[in-house]
Design an enzyme around this catalytic site. Structure first.
Site, mmCIF file in Angstrom:
data_model
loop_
_atom_site.group_PDB
_atom_site.id
_atom_site.type_symbol
_atom_site.label_atom_id
_atom_site.label_comp_id
_atom_site.label_asym_id
_atom_site.label_seq_id
_atom_site.Cartn_x
_atom_site.Cartn_y
_atom_site.Cartn_z
ATOM 1 C CE LYS A 69 7.125 15.334 32.094
ATOM 2 N NZ LYS A 69 8.241 16.296 32.014
ATOM 3 C CB SER B 209 6.560 19.454 30.248
ATOM 4 O OG SER B 209 7.668 18.679 30.633
ATOM 5 C CB SER C 98 9.915 19.854 32.484
ATOM 6 O OG SER C 98 9.489 20.451 31.300
HETATM 7 N N1 GLN Z 1 9.606 24.502 29.078
HETATM 8 C C1 GLN Z 1 10.758 23.993 28.403
HETATM 9 C C2 GLN Z 1 10.413 23.619 26.998
HETATM 10 O O1 GLN Z 1 9.314 23.834 26.619
HETATM 11 C C3 GLN Z 1 11.333 22.835 29.159
HETATM 12 C C4 GLN Z 1 10.662 21.543 28.912
HETATM 13 C C5 GLN Z 1 11.230 20.419 29.714
HETATM 14 O O2 GLN Z 1 12.055 20.627 30.616
HETATM 15 N N2 GLN Z 1 10.853 19.214 29.352
HETATM 16 O O3 GLN Z 1 11.203 23.130 26.278
#
Ligand code: GLN
Length: 467
Positions: A79, A154, A178
């Site tokens: 990532k 994400s 994410s």
């Molecule tokens: N979808 C969640 C957010 O927007 C989690 C993001 C993540 O785990 N980095 O904060």
């Protein structure tokens, strides 16, 4: 079986038995990135030269008759918020478009020592803020199983790349879901370890009390291999720990089903898939028990106060001077900051900085941040109590299957609802796995398995039965 379909353990076997070379395998994957990734956009940066030189080293070891580790010669992706020395690290943001990482993250150092082959850096929502993969400054990633749909975020590129056989496995990071949400939407295995099990050194911080790096793979066996390789105490991250997870006995495994996770608003077909999995694990001999996590309904609100508060502090460094994009015509000093941040950061990131600055500001701190921290403790206590009765908690990962591109991107609150089943786990610092459980309209549905801190083996055991 085609080379690109192999799991980590199958690659290992093939290399040791000399069925193919690491170089041949790596070329197959680089070729796939070139040909198949145009449609999906799972990669931001491809590190072809690095990959080929790593593969060659592994082939040399094999030809010298040396023993190789399980990850040696395995093509993988990272990532793009995890640093790989001398490689660009963008975090999916314009502000870091030209940032070259000065050192390796601890997980990367470990992966390199194991001899894994780094194919490149994967797409993500800007600074990991998002649930769909659409918030990247480099364009959205598409779901390889249906190009009109989102892969989930994400860690969008990491999950899409593994699902599309463009990478054998990938590393993601999970602050509120994410790793698990994109794994569920793309039909692969995603694992968020216990907070502290894996070093965060070299991970671009989003919300430091919630962030954790973990693997995205095709099987639980592969997840175990990667987790083993990347976990452990690191002197560079004082929140990391050494630990030993006990081996469980499935006949004695008690699985809790929290009634608060089967909401009215949930897609009925998704619910059916999850319930069928519960039946399966019951038949395998595990004891199923209904439990209650009474503060579940406050999880999302608590997360969306604590997370932006930490985000607003962590994002202060991208001011055009210390880090990040510098405005071309800023004018005076104040505008160096204002314009560089306005031009360099996307809408969602700026929204969270504003929310977090507000919740931490004097006069509001007590009513928002402090209060959310108290609710966080109540959520942790819910889990502590539940784990006195059961070993593993089983829930859905998301109330829906992968949604259409653009369906939620203009409505942040609807987007935040995608995280309803994943954020409490981060608030409580627990390990959790997302596992493919079935399909609805030909698209994958994931189940989530949660355990006590540092009891990841319970999750793996229950997961292997479901798998
Ligand atoms: N979808 C969640 C957010 O927007 C989690 C993001 C993540 O785990 N980095 O904060």
């Amino acid at each position: 079986m085609e080379l690109e379909e192999l799991t980590i353990s199958q690659v290992h076997l093939g290399l040791v038995k000399k069925k193919f070379s690491a170089l041949e395998l790596t070329k197959t994957f680089l070729d796939r990135i070139e040909k198949s990734d145009k449609k999906i956009s799972s990669f931001i940066t491809v590190t072809g030269d690095l990959a080929l030189s790593q593969a060659k080293k592994v082939d040399d070891l094999i030809s010298q008759g040396k023993k190789i580790g399980k990850l040696a010669g395995v093509p993988m992706a990272i990532k793009d918020n995890i640093l790989v020395k001398d490689v660009r690290c963008t975090a999916g943001s314009k502000t870091l478009e030209n940032y070259i990482a000065p050192y390796d993250a601890t997980v990367v150092k470990k992966i390199k020592e194991e001899g894994a082959v780094i194919l490149g850096k994967t797409n993500l929502d800007e600074f990991a803020m998002g649930s769909s993969g659409e918030n990247s400054a480099f364009g959205p990633t598409k779901n390889p199983l249906d190009l009109k749909r989102v892969p989930g975020g994400s860690s969008s590129g990491s999950a899409a790349a593994v699902s599309a056989n463009i990478s054998v496995f990938a590393l993601g990071a999970d602050t509120g879901g994410s790793i698990r949400l994109p794994a569920s939407f793309c039909g692969v295995v995603g694992f968020k370890p216990t907070y502290g099990a894996v070093s965060r050194y070299g991970l671009i911080a989003m919300a430091s009390s919630l962030d954790q790096i973990g693997p995205i793979t095709k099987t639980i066996e592969d997840t175990k291999i990667v987790f083993e390789a990347i976990s452990g105490k690191d002197p560079m991250d004082s929140t990391s720990l050494e630990f030993k997870s006990k081996k469980p006995n499935i006949k004695k495994l008690k699985i809790g089903i929290p009634k608060e996770y089967f909401l009215k608003g949930m897609n009925k077909e998704v619910k059916k898939v999850v319930e069928a999995k519960i039946e399966k694990i019951r038949k395998a001999g595990a004891k199923i028990q209904e439990i209650s996590l009474p503060h579940t309904e406050y999880g999302l609100a608590t997360y969306y106060i604590i997370m932006p508060s930490e985000v607003s502090a962590n994002m202060a460094r991208y001011d055009g001077i210390r880090y990040g994009y510098l405005s071309k015509k800023p004018g005076d000093l104040l505008n160096v900051y204002l314009k560089s941040r306005e031009e360099g950061l996307g809408d969602e990131v700026r929204r969270r900085i504003m929310l977090g600055t507000y919740t931490l500001s004097s006069g509001y701190y007590e009513s928002y941040y402090l209060r959310a921290q108290k609710v966080r403790t109540l959520i942790q206590e819910d889990f502590n109590k539940a784990f006195q009765k059961v070993d593993v908690i089983l829930t859905p990962v998301s109330p829906t299957i992968a949604f259409k591109l653009g369906e939620k991107s203009t409505d942040p609150l609807t987007m935040y609802l995608s995280d309803i089943f994943t954020v409490s786990v981060n608030l409580a610092g627990l390990p959790a796995l997302s596992l493919p459980a079935g399909k609805v309209n030909n698209l994958p549905v994931g189940v989530q398995l949660i355990s006590k801190p540092f009891n990841e083996n319970n999750i793996f055991k229950a997961g292997e039965i479901l798998e």
